[in-house]
Design an enzyme around this catalytic site. Structure first.
Site, PDB file in Angstrom:
ATOM      1  CG  ASP A  56      51.770 -48.317  10.400  1.00  0.00           C
ATOM      2  OD1 ASP A  56      52.667 -47.634   9.787  1.00  0.00           O
ATOM      3  OD2 ASP A  56      50.417 -47.410  10.355  1.00  0.00           O
ATOM      4  CD1 TRP A 106      58.960 -46.052  19.387  1.00  0.00           C
ATOM      5  CD2 TRP A 106      60.757 -45.722  18.418  1.00  0.00           C
ATOM      6  NE1 TRP A 106      59.702 -46.499  20.523  1.00  0.00           N
ATOM      7  CE2 TRP A 106      61.089 -46.122  19.939  1.00  0.00           C
ATOM      8  CE3 TRP A 106      61.980 -45.431  17.626  1.00  0.00           C
ATOM      9  CZ2 TRP A 106      62.536 -46.393  20.447  1.00  0.00           C
ATOM     10  CZ3 TRP A 106      63.344 -45.570  18.328  1.00  0.00           C
ATOM     11  CH2 TRP A 106      63.322 -45.946  19.570  1.00  0.00           C
ATOM     12  CG  HIS A 158      62.043 -47.751   8.969  1.00  0.00           C
ATOM     13  ND1 HIS A 158      60.973 -48.235   9.063  1.00  0.00           N
ATOM     14  CD2 HIS A 158      62.358 -46.439   8.320  1.00  0.00           C
ATOM     15  CE1 HIS A 158      60.165 -47.368   8.369  1.00  0.00           C
ATOM     16  NE2 HIS A 158      60.952 -46.280   7.830  1.00  0.00           N
ATOM     17  CB  SER A 212      52.653 -51.623   0.804  1.00  0.00           C
ATOM     18  OG  SER A 212      52.769 -50.183   0.867  1.00  0.00           O
ATOM     19  NE  ARG A 243      56.481 -45.207   3.688  1.00  0.00           N
ATOM     20  CZ  ARG A 243      56.275 -45.626   4.925  1.00  0.00           C
ATOM     21  NH1 ARG A 243      57.529 -45.716   5.890  1.00  0.00           N
ATOM     22  NH2 ARG A 243      55.047 -45.751   5.587  1.00  0.00           N
ATOM     23  CG  LEU A 294      57.223 -69.361  12.619  1.00  0.00           C
ATOM     24  CD1 LEU A 294      55.612 -69.165  12.868  1.00  0.00           C
ATOM     25  CD2 LEU A 294      58.027 -68.422  13.547  1.00  0.00           C
TER      26      LEU A 294
HETATM   27  C1  IPE Z   1      51.379 -50.275   5.811  1.00  0.00           C
HETATM   28  O1  IPE Z   1      51.759 -49.190   6.665  1.00  0.00           O
HETATM   29  C2  IPE Z   1      52.612 -51.092   5.204  1.00  0.00           C
HETATM   30  C3  IPE Z   1      53.511 -51.696   5.944  1.00  0.00           C
HETATM   31  C4  IPE Z   1      53.476 -51.667   7.476  1.00  0.00           C
HETATM   32  C5  IPE Z   1      54.591 -52.286   5.478  1.00  0.00           C
HETATM   33  P1  IPE Z   1      51.668 -47.818   5.682  1.00  0.00           P
HETATM   34  O2  IPE Z   1      52.456 -46.725   6.878  1.00  0.00           O
HETATM   35  O3  IPE Z   1      52.632 -47.698   4.366  1.00  0.00           O
HETATM   36  O4  IPE Z   1      50.409 -47.536   5.532  1.00  0.00           O
HETATM   37  P2  IPE Z   1      49.612 -46.278   5.011  1.00  0.00           P
HETATM   38  O5  IPE Z   1      50.106 -45.642   4.064  1.00  0.00           O
HETATM   39  O6  IPE Z   1      49.708 -45.224   6.369  1.00  0.00           O
HETATM   40  O7  IPE Z   1      48.320 -46.612   4.877  1.00  0.00           O
HETATM   41  C1  IPE Z   2      55.805 -49.005   9.054  1.00  0.00           C
HETATM   42  O1  IPE Z   2      56.103 -48.079   9.768  1.00  0.00           O
HETATM   43  C2  IPE Z   2      56.909 -49.631   8.181  1.00  0.00           C
HETATM   44  C3  IPE Z   2      57.017 -49.505   6.767  1.00  0.00           C
HETATM   45  C4  IPE Z   2      55.928 -49.026   6.036  1.00  0.00           C
HETATM   46  C5  IPE Z   2      58.077 -50.080   6.057  1.00  0.00           C
HETATM   47  P1  IPE Z   2      55.963 -46.516   8.914  1.00  0.00           P
HETATM   48  O2  IPE Z   2      57.090 -46.234   8.505  1.00  0.00           O
HETATM   49  O3  IPE Z   2      54.753 -46.436   8.235  1.00  0.00           O
HETATM   50  O4  IPE Z   2      55.784 -45.595  10.304  1.00  0.00           O
HETATM   51  P2  IPE Z   2      54.875 -44.467  10.312  1.00  0.00           P
HETATM   52  O5  IPE Z   2      53.400 -45.041  10.188  1.00  0.00           O
HETATM   53  O6  IPE Z   2      55.276 -43.398   9.414  1.00  0.00           O
HETATM   54  O7  IPE Z   2      55.025 -44.174  11.960  1.00  0.00           O
HETATM   55 MG    MG Z   3      52.809 -46.149   8.637  1.00  0.00          MG
END
Ligand code: IPE
Ligand code: IPE
Ligand code: MG
Length: 224
Positions: free
Chosen positions: A12, A17, A29, A57, A63, A122
């Site tokens: 996450d 970033w 990403h 997820s 999104r 792995l």
């Molecule tokens: C969890 O991160 C899912 C992944 C890292 C793929 P999210 O950024 O989607 O989680 P929430 O919505 O903040 O809980």
């Molecule tokens: C996790 O990073 C990656 C995915 C959920 C695909 P985020 O995209 O949730 O990054 P933040 O939490 O918004 O910074």
């Molecule tokens: Mg996130």
């Protein structure tokens, strides 16, 4: 010293970033993918057999379309350019999640799984369109459909993680303390480490620090 067989990671912090450094979530990403490669290498160095990475997820569909498309394009480019290399390194790729993507991506995912199926060094479980609640409901549904007895052993058989041992530890980067619908069943006895750093900033040293911490703790499993 605790042996480490399976590490699960909620990667996450990419979006934050990207916004901070390049004014674009998607740039985060892309940067995050570099961390994925670093962590895979380090996991092998540590002789860990299973690495489960939460990449998308079931809730991430909420999104903006632009971000979702970018993520899947990134995955496609990554797999196309790296799968042969992963295969050469004796790495198996397994998707855990509900494969409901474009025809093209579904095919690429299946091909990548097939190609690396026999590899032993792995196993990387990529959690893609993964949601734990849905997984559990789905497992119950199939268990009942097949008239199987409801017990722990059979339950494990119907989860997407069938044949995969439960994670010894979970790491979540990005300074957030929640599970976000990840492996709710399988994490029942895992050690949980919340890391402040955003995923693109997370590096080998941070990873090893957590692994070493884990090695020293006392795991009780209900005993004393
Ligand atoms: C969890 O991160 C899912 C992944 C890292 C793929 P999210 O950024 O989607 O989680 P929430 O919505 O903040 O809980
Ligand atoms: C996790 O990073 C990656 C995915 C959920 C695909 P985020 O995209 O949730 O990054 P933040 O939490 O918004 O910074
Ligand atoms: Mg996130």
């Amino acid at each position: 010293m605790n042996p480490i067989n399976h590490v699960a990671i909620i990667m996450d912090g990419n979006g934050r970033w990207g916004l901070k450094h390049k004014n674009s979530r998607n740039a985060g990403h892309k940067e995050g993918l570099k961390t994925v490669e670093k962590i895979i290498k380090e996991t092998i160095k540590n002789k860990i057999k299973y690495l489960t990475l939460y990449a998308f997820s079931t809730e991430n569909w909420k999104r903006p379309k632009k971000e979702i498309n970018y993520l899947f394009d990134l995955l496609e480019v990554f797999l196309k350019s790296k799968i042969d290399d992963l295969n050469k390194q004796n790495i198996r790729l397994k998707i855990i999640g509900f494969k409901k993507f474009s025809k093209k991506l579904n095919k690429l995912l299946e091909l990548s799984e097939k190609k690396t199926f026999k590899n032993k060094k792995l196993q990387i479980n990529l959690a893609l369109n993964y949601g734990s609640k849905f997984e559990i409901v789905n497992a119950f549904k199939n268990l009942c459909k097949n008239n199987d007895k409801i017990n722990l052993k059979n339950m494990n058989k119907y989860l997407l993680t069938k044949n995969i041992p439960d994670p010894d530890m979970l790491i979540r980067t990005g300074n957030t303390k929640r599970l976000s619908n990840f492996l709710l069943w399988q994490l029942a006895y895992s050690e949980i480490y919340f890391e402040k750093k955003l995923w693109p900033d997370f590096n080998e040293k941070d990873y090893n620090k957590i692994l070493n911490k884990f090695k020293k703790i006392k795991r009780n499993f209900g005993k004393i």
